[in-house]
Design a protein around this motif. Structure first.
Motif: not given
Ligand code: NZQ
Ligand code: ZN
Length: 384
Positions: A272-284, A341-347
């Motif tokens: 979340t801090a780096i990419h702004g993803l919703d908290h629940g999304v990061t945990l999933s 992670l790739s669903d959100y463009g994170i590598g």
């Protein structure tokens, strides 16, 4: 079972129409700051209900607390509290508004830069303002716990604080607030509450039978009500069970005497801090990886979860565990949350940054510190 002490002072006021009970639980005389978020409460009628209950009280409003409450925004409220002599804080919103309000409560009398006590949990916080909450989003359990998670966009940081002085005095929970929640926020709340239970239950087996059966009951409740809660017009009972389960998931009940994990949350906070993803999304995204990488350490609980919650009867022990991990990810997907992670463009670059931050902080997370920076790397790389 580990030794434990438990005291939770929060008065819960739960049920249909309970916002009207606000005034009888407040003391006249103190100036109240009512805090809220970006305006959802003005659209769903909660604002009007609260204002009605606050008639005759001296109230100053502070709106605009964003999801993942930001230090800079909250410091504006701190200044107003100091200037106006606010004596009581009333948070009306989800976890972000409640957490932000807890921070304000601790910062108003703090001598020095309040970010210091966020970054360094060993610093004493001194006097705090009392707070109460009207919850509008079941998810974090913040309404009945002494924790808060504060973000600082300026430095791309997100840190958790916890102090017994930050328990709300009371919290009002009317499940009808769920009716106005967008599907995305309901999904986030279900996923967050689910992983809260897991962070306390899915560790090593130290004979905590009562806590384990409670935890399994909460997991099974969340899975049972999820499809109905996600519908456009969910049943009141589904909403009530979701709301109560989310509170019990992080109010300390299931943490008594157990070893806790929380590595998934710490990784999630960085995403979340780096990419702004919703908290629940990061945990999933992260949690299925934590299960896979620590399947040996968590073996007894994985089997218990497979059999008691997911009702997996067939196959060897390892096959049951495989199926349990797969069904966990399927559950998140069934909420409409993508789990890679790739669903959100994170590598890889983000993984390297997180591992480097944890290494610098000297963090060995998880039960017994098993989630070393090397293991964190393995978990995150398994989620690419
Ligand atoms: O800001 P408004 O306009 O109110 O809209 C919010 C926000 O956009 C909206 N919303 C809330 N209630 C609504 C509604 N929309 C329509 N109808 C309603 N009834 O939902 C959006 C998200 O709200 P937010 O408060 O950010 O969500 P949540 O409750 O999931 O809180 C997330 C924050 O809590 C922290 C997270 O890290 C994150 O910062 N956590 C706090 C914990 C704690 N205090 O114990 C533990 C958790 O693990 C978590 O880390
Ligand atoms: Zn959480």
């Amino acid at each position: 079972m580990n030794n434990f002490e438990y005291q939770n002072p929060v008065k819960l006021i739960f049920g249909k129409g309970s916002i009207a009970k606000l005034s009888e639980n407040l003391h006249k005389g103190e100036k109240i700051m009512m805090t809220y978020g970006g305006g959802s409460i003005k659209k769903n009628g909660v604002y009007d209900q609260v204002k009605k209950a606050l008639e005759g009280f001296s109230v100053v409003e502070f709106g605009g607390i964003e999801p993942n409450p930001d230090y800079a925004t909250l410091m504006k409220a701190v200044e107003i509290c100091r200037a106006e002599g606010v004596g009581f804080l009333l948070a009306v919103g989800g976890g972000s508004v409640i957490d932000g309000t807890k921070f304000i409560a601790a910062a108003v009398d703090y001598k020095g830069e309040p970010w210091d006590f966020v970054k360094n949990p060993t610093l004493p916080i001194g006097e705090t303002l009392p707070i109460a909450t009207v919850l509008t989003l079941p998810a974090t359990g913040s309404e009945m716990n002494p924790s808060a998670v504060i973000s600082r966009r300026e430095t791309r940081e997100k840190m958790a604080i916890g102090n017994p002085k930050l328990y709300p005095v009371f919290s009002i929970l009317d499940p009808q607030v769920i009716l106005s929640l967008p599907k995305r926020q309901k999904a986030n709340g279900l996923a967050d509450a689910f992983v809260h239970v897991m962070e306390q239950y899915m560790t090593d087996n130290i004979s905590t039978l009562v806590q384990d059966r409670w935890a399994e009951g909460l997991l099974s409740t969340l899975m049972t009500v999820a499809p109905n809660v996600l519908e456009e017009n969910p049943d009141y009972d589904a909403c009530a069970n979701f709301m109560y389960a989310a509170t019990c998931a992080l109010n300390g009940y299931i943490a008594m005497g157990v070893n806790e994990d929380w590595a998934t949350h710490m990784m999630g906070h960085e995403l979340t801090a780096i990419h702004g993803l919703d908290h629940g999304v990061t945990l999933s995204i992260v949690f299925p990886g934590t299960l896979e990488v620590f399947r040996k350490e968590k073996r007894d609980k994985l089997l218990s979860y497979a059999i008691n919650v997911l009702k997996i009867q067939s196959g060897t022990k390892d096959e049951k565990i495989d199926a349990a991990i797969e069904k966990t990810e399927e559950f998140f997907n069934s909420l409409g949350i993508k789990t890679r992670l790739s669903d959100y463009g994170i590598g890889q670059d983000t993984i390297d940054e997180i591992v480097s931050r944890f290494t610098q902080r000297g963090w060995n997370l998880g039960e017994h510190g098993i989630a070393t920076p090397e293991k964190v790397k393995e978990i995150l790389e398994s989620r690419l």
